[in-house]
Write a protein that holds these residues in place. Structure first.
Motif, PDB file in Angstrom:
ATOM      1  N   ASP A 107       0.831  -1.199   0.000  1.00  0.00           N
ATOM      2  CA  ASP A 107       0.000   0.000   0.000  1.00  0.00           C
ATOM      3  C   ASP A 107       0.866   1.251   0.000  1.00  0.00           C
ATOM      4  O   ASP A 107       1.910   1.311   0.660  1.00  0.00           O
ATOM      5  CB  ASP A 107      -0.896   0.030   1.248  1.00  0.00           C
ATOM      6  CG  ASP A 107      -1.986  -1.023   1.193  1.00  0.00           C
ATOM      7  OD1 ASP A 107      -2.389  -1.389   0.082  1.00  0.00           O
ATOM      8  OD2 ASP A 107      -2.421  -1.480   2.275  1.00  0.00           O
ATOM      9  N   CYS A 115      -3.380   3.339  -2.538  1.00  0.00           N
ATOM     10  CA  CYS A 115      -3.378   2.486  -3.729  1.00  0.00           C
ATOM     11  C   CYS A 115      -2.221   1.501  -3.642  1.00  0.00           C
ATOM     12  O   CYS A 115      -1.412   1.550  -2.713  1.00  0.00           O
ATOM     13  CB  CYS A 115      -3.284   3.317  -5.005  1.00  0.00           C
ATOM     14  SG  CYS A 115      -1.824   4.362  -5.076  1.00  0.00           S
ATOM     15  N   LEU A 116      -2.179   0.599  -4.590  1.00  0.00           N
ATOM     16  CA  LEU A 116      -1.160  -0.455  -4.591  1.00  0.00           C
ATOM     17  C   LEU A 116       0.064  -0.026  -5.382  1.00  0.00           C
ATOM     18  O   LEU A 116      -0.053   0.377  -6.544  1.00  0.00           O
ATOM     19  CB  LEU A 116      -1.730  -1.747  -5.186  1.00  0.00           C
ATOM     20  CG  LEU A 116      -0.781  -2.948  -5.200  1.00  0.00           C
ATOM     21  CD1 LEU A 116      -0.541  -3.474  -3.798  1.00  0.00           C
ATOM     22  CD2 LEU A 116      -1.335  -4.061  -6.094  1.00  0.00           C
ATOM     23  N   ARG A 118       2.745  -1.627  -7.191  1.00  0.00           N
ATOM     24  CA  ARG A 118       2.840  -2.998  -7.677  1.00  0.00           C
ATOM     25  C   ARG A 118       4.255  -3.550  -7.579  1.00  0.00           C
ATOM     26  O   ARG A 118       5.230  -2.857  -7.825  1.00  0.00           O
ATOM     27  CB  ARG A 118       2.349  -3.052  -9.127  1.00  0.00           C
ATOM     28  CG  ARG A 118       0.867  -2.820  -9.204  1.00  0.00           C
ATOM     29  CD  ARG A 118       0.275  -2.441 -10.521  1.00  0.00           C
ATOM     30  NE  ARG A 118       0.896  -2.915 -11.727  1.00  0.00           N
ATOM     31  CZ  ARG A 118       0.283  -2.880 -12.919  1.00  0.00           C
ATOM     32  NH1 ARG A 118      -0.960  -2.419 -12.998  1.00  0.00           N
ATOM     33  NH2 ARG A 118       0.889  -3.270 -13.994  1.00  0.00           N
ATOM     34  N   TYR A 122       3.526  -9.077  -9.643  1.00  0.00           N
ATOM     35  CA  TYR A 122       2.287  -8.496 -10.174  1.00  0.00           C
ATOM     36  C   TYR A 122       2.510  -8.030 -11.615  1.00  0.00           C
ATOM     37  O   TYR A 122       1.736  -8.380 -12.524  1.00  0.00           O
ATOM     38  CB  TYR A 122       1.858  -7.325  -9.287  1.00  0.00           C
ATOM     39  CG  TYR A 122       0.499  -6.754  -9.598  1.00  0.00           C
ATOM     40  CD1 TYR A 122       0.259  -6.048 -10.789  1.00  0.00           C
ATOM     41  CD2 TYR A 122      -0.561  -6.892  -8.709  1.00  0.00           C
ATOM     42  CE1 TYR A 122      -0.979  -5.515 -11.081  1.00  0.00           C
ATOM     43  CE2 TYR A 122      -1.813  -6.361  -8.987  1.00  0.00           C
ATOM     44  CZ  TYR A 122      -2.017  -5.666 -10.168  1.00  0.00           C
ATOM     45  OH  TYR A 122      -3.252  -5.138 -10.460  1.00  0.00           O
ATOM     46  N   TYR A 162      -7.358  -6.001  -2.914  1.00  0.00           N
ATOM     47  CA  TYR A 162      -7.471  -5.334  -4.210  1.00  0.00           C
ATOM     48  C   TYR A 162      -8.220  -6.195  -5.225  1.00  0.00           C
ATOM     49  O   TYR A 162      -9.399  -6.016  -5.456  1.00  0.00           O
ATOM     50  CB  TYR A 162      -6.087  -4.934  -4.740  1.00  0.00           C
ATOM     51  CG  TYR A 162      -5.468  -3.800  -3.956  1.00  0.00           C
ATOM     52  CD1 TYR A 162      -5.756  -2.480  -4.273  1.00  0.00           C
ATOM     53  CD2 TYR A 162      -4.617  -4.061  -2.893  1.00  0.00           C
ATOM     54  CE1 TYR A 162      -5.208  -1.427  -3.545  1.00  0.00           C
ATOM     55  CE2 TYR A 162      -4.061  -3.015  -2.153  1.00  0.00           C
ATOM     56  CZ  TYR A 162      -4.368  -1.703  -2.483  1.00  0.00           C
ATOM     57  OH  TYR A 162      -3.828  -0.682  -1.759  1.00  0.00           O
ATOM     58  N   GLU A 163      -7.557  -7.123  -5.839  1.00  0.00           N
ATOM     59  CA  GLU A 163      -8.204  -7.845  -6.928  1.00  0.00           C
ATOM     60  C   GLU A 163      -7.599  -9.227  -7.108  1.00  0.00           C
ATOM     61  O   GLU A 163      -6.590  -9.578  -6.499  1.00  0.00           O
ATOM     62  CB  GLU A 163      -8.063  -7.044  -8.237  1.00  0.00           C
ATOM     63  CG  GLU A 163      -6.604  -6.762  -8.599  1.00  0.00           C
ATOM     64  CD  GLU A 163      -6.462  -5.845  -9.793  1.00  0.00           C
ATOM     65  OE1 GLU A 163      -7.324  -5.919 -10.688  1.00  0.00           O
ATOM     66  OE2 GLU A 163      -5.503  -5.070  -9.833  1.00  0.00           O
TER      67      GLU A 163
END
Length: 311
Positions: A107, A115-116, A118, A122, A162-163
Protein backbone atom coordinates in the motif's frame (compact mmCIF):
# COMPACT_ATOMS: atom_id res chain seq x y z
CA UNK A 1 15.93 -11.31 -33.34
CA UNK A 2 17.44 -12.86 -36.46
CA UNK A 3 20.89 -12.66 -34.92
CA UNK A 4 20.00 -14.56 -31.75
CA UNK A 5 18.03 -17.19 -33.67
CA UNK A 6 20.95 -17.66 -36.04
CA UNK A 7 23.25 -18.05 -33.04
CA UNK A 8 21.20 -20.99 -31.73
CA UNK A 9 20.66 -22.35 -35.22
CA UNK A 10 24.45 -22.55 -35.58
CA UNK A 11 24.56 -24.55 -32.35
CA UNK A 12 22.27 -27.12 -33.94
CA UNK A 13 19.10 -26.25 -32.04
CA UNK A 14 16.01 -27.84 -33.62
CA UNK A 15 14.62 -25.75 -36.49
CA UNK A 16 11.08 -26.69 -35.48
CA UNK A 17 11.71 -25.39 -31.97
CA UNK A 18 13.07 -22.10 -33.29
CA UNK A 19 10.03 -21.67 -35.56
CA UNK A 20 7.73 -22.27 -32.56
CA UNK A 21 9.61 -19.57 -30.65
CA UNK A 22 9.09 -17.17 -33.58
CA UNK A 23 5.34 -17.95 -33.51
CA UNK A 24 5.28 -17.34 -29.76
CA UNK A 25 6.94 -13.95 -30.20
CA UNK A 26 4.60 -12.85 -32.99
CA UNK A 27 1.47 -13.93 -31.08
CA UNK A 28 2.53 -12.25 -27.81
CA UNK A 29 3.43 -8.60 -28.46
CA UNK A 30 4.96 -6.69 -25.57
CA UNK A 31 3.03 -3.80 -24.01
CA UNK A 32 4.78 -0.46 -24.45
CA UNK A 33 4.94 -0.04 -20.65
CA UNK A 34 7.20 -3.09 -20.42
CA UNK A 35 9.34 -2.74 -23.56
CA UNK A 36 12.24 -1.24 -21.61
CA UNK A 37 12.53 -4.57 -19.78
CA UNK A 38 13.20 -6.57 -22.96
CA UNK A 39 16.98 -6.56 -22.70
CA UNK A 40 19.72 -8.40 -24.64
CA UNK A 41 21.94 -10.57 -22.41
CA UNK A 42 25.56 -9.62 -21.85
CA UNK A 43 26.72 -13.24 -22.28
CA UNK A 44 25.46 -15.76 -24.82
CA UNK A 45 24.49 -19.21 -23.60
CA UNK A 46 26.24 -22.22 -25.11
CA UNK A 47 24.56 -25.59 -24.69
CA UNK A 48 22.22 -27.06 -27.30
CA UNK A 49 20.59 -29.78 -25.20
CA UNK A 50 19.99 -27.60 -22.14
CA UNK A 51 18.59 -24.78 -24.28
CA UNK A 52 16.22 -27.16 -26.10
CA UNK A 53 14.97 -28.64 -22.83
CA UNK A 54 14.28 -25.22 -21.34
CA UNK A 55 12.71 -23.73 -24.48
CA UNK A 56 10.45 -26.74 -25.06
CA UNK A 57 9.15 -26.54 -21.49
CA UNK A 58 8.49 -22.79 -21.72
CA UNK A 59 6.66 -23.16 -25.04
CA UNK A 60 4.29 -25.62 -23.40
CA UNK A 61 3.46 -23.20 -20.59
CA UNK A 62 5.70 -24.80 -17.97
CA UNK A 63 7.92 -23.01 -15.47
CA UNK A 64 11.50 -24.22 -15.07
CA UNK A 65 13.92 -24.55 -12.17
CA UNK A 66 17.65 -24.38 -12.96
CA UNK A 67 19.70 -26.09 -10.28
CA UNK A 68 23.43 -26.64 -10.02
CA UNK A 69 26.66 -25.48 -8.49
CA UNK A 70 28.21 -22.05 -8.87
CA UNK A 71 29.29 -20.79 -12.32
CA UNK A 72 27.14 -23.18 -14.37
CA UNK A 73 25.34 -20.41 -16.30
CA UNK A 74 21.90 -20.50 -14.66
CA UNK A 75 21.24 -16.78 -14.83
CA UNK A 76 22.88 -16.54 -18.25
CA UNK A 77 20.44 -19.15 -19.59
CA UNK A 78 17.46 -17.43 -17.96
CA UNK A 79 18.37 -14.07 -19.51
CA UNK A 80 18.98 -15.65 -22.93
CA UNK A 81 15.61 -17.40 -22.83
CA UNK A 82 13.79 -14.16 -22.01
CA UNK A 83 15.55 -12.40 -24.91
CA UNK A 84 14.90 -15.20 -27.41
CA UNK A 85 11.21 -15.30 -26.44
CA UNK A 86 11.06 -11.51 -26.57
CA UNK A 87 9.71 -11.10 -23.04
CA UNK A 88 10.24 -8.37 -20.43
CA UNK A 89 12.40 -9.55 -17.52
CA UNK A 90 11.55 -9.23 -13.84
CA UNK A 91 14.42 -10.26 -11.57
CA UNK A 92 13.57 -11.22 -8.00
CA UNK A 93 16.58 -12.06 -5.83
CA UNK A 94 15.43 -13.85 -2.69
CA UNK A 95 16.87 -13.08 0.73
CA UNK A 96 15.75 -13.20 4.34
CA UNK A 97 13.78 -9.95 3.92
CA UNK A 98 11.81 -11.00 0.82
CA UNK A 99 8.15 -11.41 1.77
CA UNK A 100 4.81 -11.51 -0.04
CA UNK A 101 4.57 -7.70 -0.12
CA UNK A 102 7.98 -7.51 -1.85
CA UNK A 103 6.63 -9.75 -4.60
CA UNK A 104 3.02 -8.61 -5.04
CA UNK A 105 3.13 -5.00 -3.89
CA UNK A 106 2.43 -2.75 -0.92
CA UNK A 107 0.00 0.00 0.00
CA UNK A 108 1.11 3.54 -0.75
CA UNK A 109 -0.44 7.02 -0.96
CA UNK A 110 -1.02 8.61 -4.33
CA UNK A 111 -3.24 11.67 -4.91
CA UNK A 112 -4.41 11.43 -1.30
CA UNK A 113 -5.65 7.90 -1.85
CA UNK A 114 -4.40 4.53 -0.72
CA UNK A 115 -3.38 2.49 -3.73
CA UNK A 116 -1.16 -0.45 -4.59
CA UNK A 117 2.49 0.04 -5.49
CA UNK A 118 2.84 -3.00 -7.68
CA UNK A 119 5.60 -5.51 -7.11
CA UNK A 120 7.59 -7.47 -9.72
CA UNK A 121 5.43 -10.59 -9.64
CA UNK A 122 2.29 -8.50 -10.17
CA UNK A 123 3.81 -6.70 -13.19
CA UNK A 124 5.18 -9.97 -14.55
CA UNK A 125 1.69 -11.48 -14.39
CA UNK A 126 0.04 -8.47 -16.06
CA UNK A 127 2.59 -7.84 -18.82
CA UNK A 128 3.39 -11.48 -19.62
CA UNK A 129 6.98 -11.24 -18.50
CA UNK A 130 9.57 -13.82 -17.57
CA UNK A 131 10.07 -13.69 -13.83
CA UNK A 132 13.51 -14.90 -12.73
CA UNK A 133 13.47 -16.15 -9.14
CA UNK A 134 17.14 -16.01 -8.17
CA UNK A 135 18.25 -18.18 -5.21
CA UNK A 136 14.71 -19.49 -4.82
CA UNK A 137 15.84 -21.87 -2.08
CA UNK A 138 16.32 -18.84 0.19
CA UNK A 139 12.60 -17.94 0.02
CA UNK A 140 10.77 -17.55 3.34
CA UNK A 141 7.44 -19.30 3.91
CA UNK A 142 5.57 -16.02 3.43
CA UNK A 143 7.10 -15.60 -0.04
CA UNK A 144 6.64 -19.28 -0.91
CA UNK A 145 2.86 -18.91 -0.48
CA UNK A 146 2.89 -16.38 -3.35
CA UNK A 147 5.03 -18.70 -5.49
CA UNK A 148 2.57 -21.54 -4.99
CA UNK A 149 -0.23 -19.35 -6.37
CA UNK A 150 1.50 -17.98 -9.48
CA UNK A 151 3.16 -21.29 -10.36
CA UNK A 152 -0.05 -23.29 -10.01
CA UNK A 153 -1.86 -24.58 -13.09
CA UNK A 154 -4.74 -22.17 -12.33
CA UNK A 155 -2.35 -19.25 -13.03
CA UNK A 156 -4.15 -16.82 -10.73
CA UNK A 157 -2.75 -14.17 -8.39
CA UNK A 158 -4.84 -12.92 -5.47
CA UNK A 159 -3.88 -9.43 -4.33
CA UNK A 160 -5.24 -9.07 -0.78
CA UNK A 161 -7.57 -6.08 -0.49
CA UNK A 162 -7.47 -5.33 -4.21
CA UNK A 163 -8.20 -7.85 -6.93
CA UNK A 164 -7.78 -11.30 -8.32
CA UNK A 165 -5.87 -11.31 -11.60
CA UNK A 166 -5.24 -14.03 -14.15
CA UNK A 167 -1.69 -14.36 -15.42
CA UNK A 168 -1.06 -13.27 -18.99
CA UNK A 169 -0.72 -16.28 -21.28
CA UNK A 170 2.93 -15.38 -21.99
CA UNK A 171 3.99 -15.15 -18.33
CA UNK A 172 6.58 -17.72 -17.22
CA UNK A 173 8.78 -18.14 -14.17
CA UNK A 174 12.36 -19.40 -14.05
CA UNK A 175 13.85 -20.33 -10.69
CA UNK A 176 17.58 -20.67 -10.02
CA UNK A 177 19.26 -22.27 -7.04
CA UNK A 178 22.80 -23.09 -5.92
CA UNK A 179 23.64 -25.93 -3.58
CA UNK A 180 24.97 -25.28 -0.11
CA UNK A 181 24.85 -21.49 0.05
CA UNK A 182 24.45 -20.00 3.54
CA UNK A 183 20.78 -19.39 4.29
CA UNK A 184 19.47 -21.88 1.72
CA UNK A 185 17.09 -24.71 2.48
CA UNK A 186 15.49 -27.69 0.79
CA UNK A 187 12.53 -26.82 -1.43
CA UNK A 188 9.31 -28.51 -0.39
CA UNK A 189 7.64 -31.02 -2.70
CA UNK A 190 4.68 -28.77 -3.47
CA UNK A 191 6.95 -26.04 -4.81
CA UNK A 192 9.25 -28.36 -6.78
CA UNK A 193 6.25 -30.07 -8.38
CA UNK A 194 5.32 -26.76 -10.01
CA UNK A 195 8.58 -26.70 -11.99
CA UNK A 196 10.28 -28.68 -14.69
CA UNK A 197 13.77 -29.12 -13.24
CA UNK A 198 17.02 -28.86 -15.23
CA UNK A 199 20.29 -29.81 -13.56
CA UNK A 200 22.94 -27.54 -15.03
CA UNK A 201 26.25 -29.27 -15.83
CA UNK A 202 29.62 -27.67 -14.94
CA UNK A 203 31.01 -25.35 -17.59
CA UNK A 204 33.43 -26.95 -20.06
CA UNK A 205 36.73 -25.43 -21.13
CA UNK A 206 35.82 -24.89 -24.78
CA UNK A 207 32.54 -23.25 -23.75
CA UNK A 208 34.36 -20.94 -21.37
CA UNK A 209 36.80 -19.98 -24.13
CA UNK A 210 33.91 -19.13 -26.48
CA UNK A 211 32.28 -16.95 -23.82
CA UNK A 212 35.51 -15.07 -23.13
CA UNK A 213 36.21 -14.67 -26.84
CA UNK A 214 32.71 -13.26 -27.40
CA UNK A 215 33.25 -10.72 -24.63
CA UNK A 216 36.85 -9.89 -25.53
CA UNK A 217 37.29 -10.54 -29.29
CA UNK A 218 40.51 -8.51 -29.38
CA UNK A 219 42.20 -10.68 -26.73
CA UNK A 220 44.94 -13.14 -27.71
CA UNK A 221 43.81 -16.76 -27.88
CA UNK A 222 46.80 -18.05 -25.90
CA UNK A 223 46.14 -15.63 -23.07
CA UNK A 224 42.45 -16.52 -22.91
CA UNK A 225 43.29 -20.22 -22.94
CA UNK A 226 45.57 -19.78 -19.93
CA UNK A 227 43.01 -17.75 -18.00
CA UNK A 228 40.28 -20.24 -18.89
CA UNK A 229 42.55 -23.10 -17.86
CA UNK A 230 43.11 -21.39 -14.50
CA UNK A 231 39.35 -21.22 -13.98
CA UNK A 232 38.92 -24.88 -14.95
CA UNK A 233 41.67 -25.85 -12.48
CA UNK A 234 39.72 -24.05 -9.75
CA UNK A 235 36.53 -25.83 -10.78
CA UNK A 236 38.29 -29.21 -10.53
CA UNK A 237 39.69 -28.38 -7.08
CA UNK A 238 36.27 -27.23 -5.89
CA UNK A 239 34.59 -30.41 -7.20
CA UNK A 240 37.06 -32.46 -5.10
CA UNK A 241 36.37 -30.25 -2.05
CA UNK A 242 40.00 -29.13 -1.93
CA UNK A 243 38.85 -25.50 -1.99
CA UNK A 244 35.50 -23.76 -1.52
CA UNK A 245 33.53 -22.26 -4.39
CA UNK A 246 34.25 -18.67 -3.30
CA UNK A 247 36.98 -18.28 -5.90
CA UNK A 248 34.93 -20.05 -8.59
CA UNK A 249 33.58 -16.76 -9.84
CA UNK A 250 33.03 -16.22 -13.57
CA UNK A 251 32.01 -12.61 -12.96
CA UNK A 252 35.32 -12.16 -11.18
CA UNK A 253 37.25 -13.62 -14.12
CA UNK A 254 35.45 -11.29 -16.53
CA UNK A 255 36.16 -8.37 -14.20
CA UNK A 256 39.83 -9.35 -14.07
CA UNK A 257 39.98 -9.35 -17.89
CA UNK A 258 38.48 -5.87 -17.96
CA UNK A 259 41.17 -4.55 -15.61
CA UNK A 260 43.87 -6.30 -17.68
CA UNK A 261 42.45 -4.49 -20.69
CA UNK A 262 42.83 -1.27 -18.68
CA UNK A 263 46.54 -2.05 -18.22
CA UNK A 264 46.85 -4.05 -14.98
CA UNK A 265 49.13 -7.06 -15.00
CA UNK A 266 47.27 -10.41 -15.10
CA UNK A 267 48.66 -11.32 -11.67
CA UNK A 268 47.26 -8.21 -10.02
CA UNK A 269 43.96 -8.45 -11.90
CA UNK A 270 43.43 -12.10 -10.87
CA UNK A 271 44.25 -11.19 -7.28
CA UNK A 272 41.35 -8.71 -7.23
CA UNK A 273 38.91 -10.74 -9.30
CA UNK A 274 39.54 -14.25 -7.99
CA UNK A 275 42.21 -14.84 -5.34
CA UNK A 276 41.15 -12.24 -2.75
CA UNK A 277 37.62 -13.64 -2.68
CA UNK A 278 38.88 -16.45 -0.49
CA UNK A 279 39.45 -15.21 3.06
CA UNK A 280 41.01 -18.43 4.33
CA UNK A 281 44.81 -18.09 4.28
CA UNK A 282 45.47 -21.75 3.49
CA UNK A 283 42.91 -21.82 0.67
CA UNK A 284 44.24 -18.57 -0.77
CA UNK A 285 47.73 -20.07 -0.98
CA UNK A 286 46.35 -23.01 -2.96
CA UNK A 287 44.63 -20.64 -5.40
CA UNK A 288 47.78 -18.54 -5.73
CA UNK A 289 49.79 -21.68 -6.57
CA UNK A 290 47.27 -22.62 -9.27
CA UNK A 291 47.43 -19.11 -10.70
CA UNK A 292 51.24 -19.13 -10.82
CA UNK A 293 51.31 -22.39 -12.78
CA UNK A 294 49.08 -20.84 -15.46
CA UNK A 295 49.94 -17.13 -15.35
CA UNK A 296 53.65 -16.30 -14.86
CA UNK A 297 54.29 -13.41 -12.46
CA UNK A 298 56.24 -11.61 -15.18
CA UNK A 299 53.33 -11.47 -17.62
CA UNK A 300 52.20 -7.99 -18.59
CA UNK A 301 48.79 -6.95 -19.89
CA UNK A 302 50.22 -7.17 -23.43
CA UNK A 303 50.32 -10.96 -23.07
CA UNK A 304 46.51 -10.83 -23.18
CA UNK A 305 45.75 -7.65 -25.12
CA UNK A 306 48.04 -6.24 -27.79
CA UNK A 307 47.05 -2.58 -27.72
CA UNK A 308 46.94 -1.49 -24.08
CA UNK A 309 48.69 1.10 -21.96
CA UNK A 310 50.49 -0.82 -19.24
CA UNK A 311 50.18 0.50 -15.70
Amino acid sequence: METILEFYRNQGVSEGLLKDIEKFRSSHPVAKEAKNRVMPPQISFYGKEIFEMAAAALLQGENILLSGTKATGKNVLAENLAWVFGRPVYNISFNINTDSASLIGTDTFRNNEVCLRRGPVYDCAVYGGFGIFDEINMAKNDAVSVLHAVLDYRRVLDVPGYERIELDSAARFIGTMNYGYAGTKELNEALVSRFMVIDMPPIEEDTLFKILKDLFPEAKDEGLLQLGGFFMDLQLKASHNEISTKALDLRGLIGALKTIQAGLTPARALRMGIINKSFDVFEREIIEDIAETRIPEGWSSREIFEDVHEL
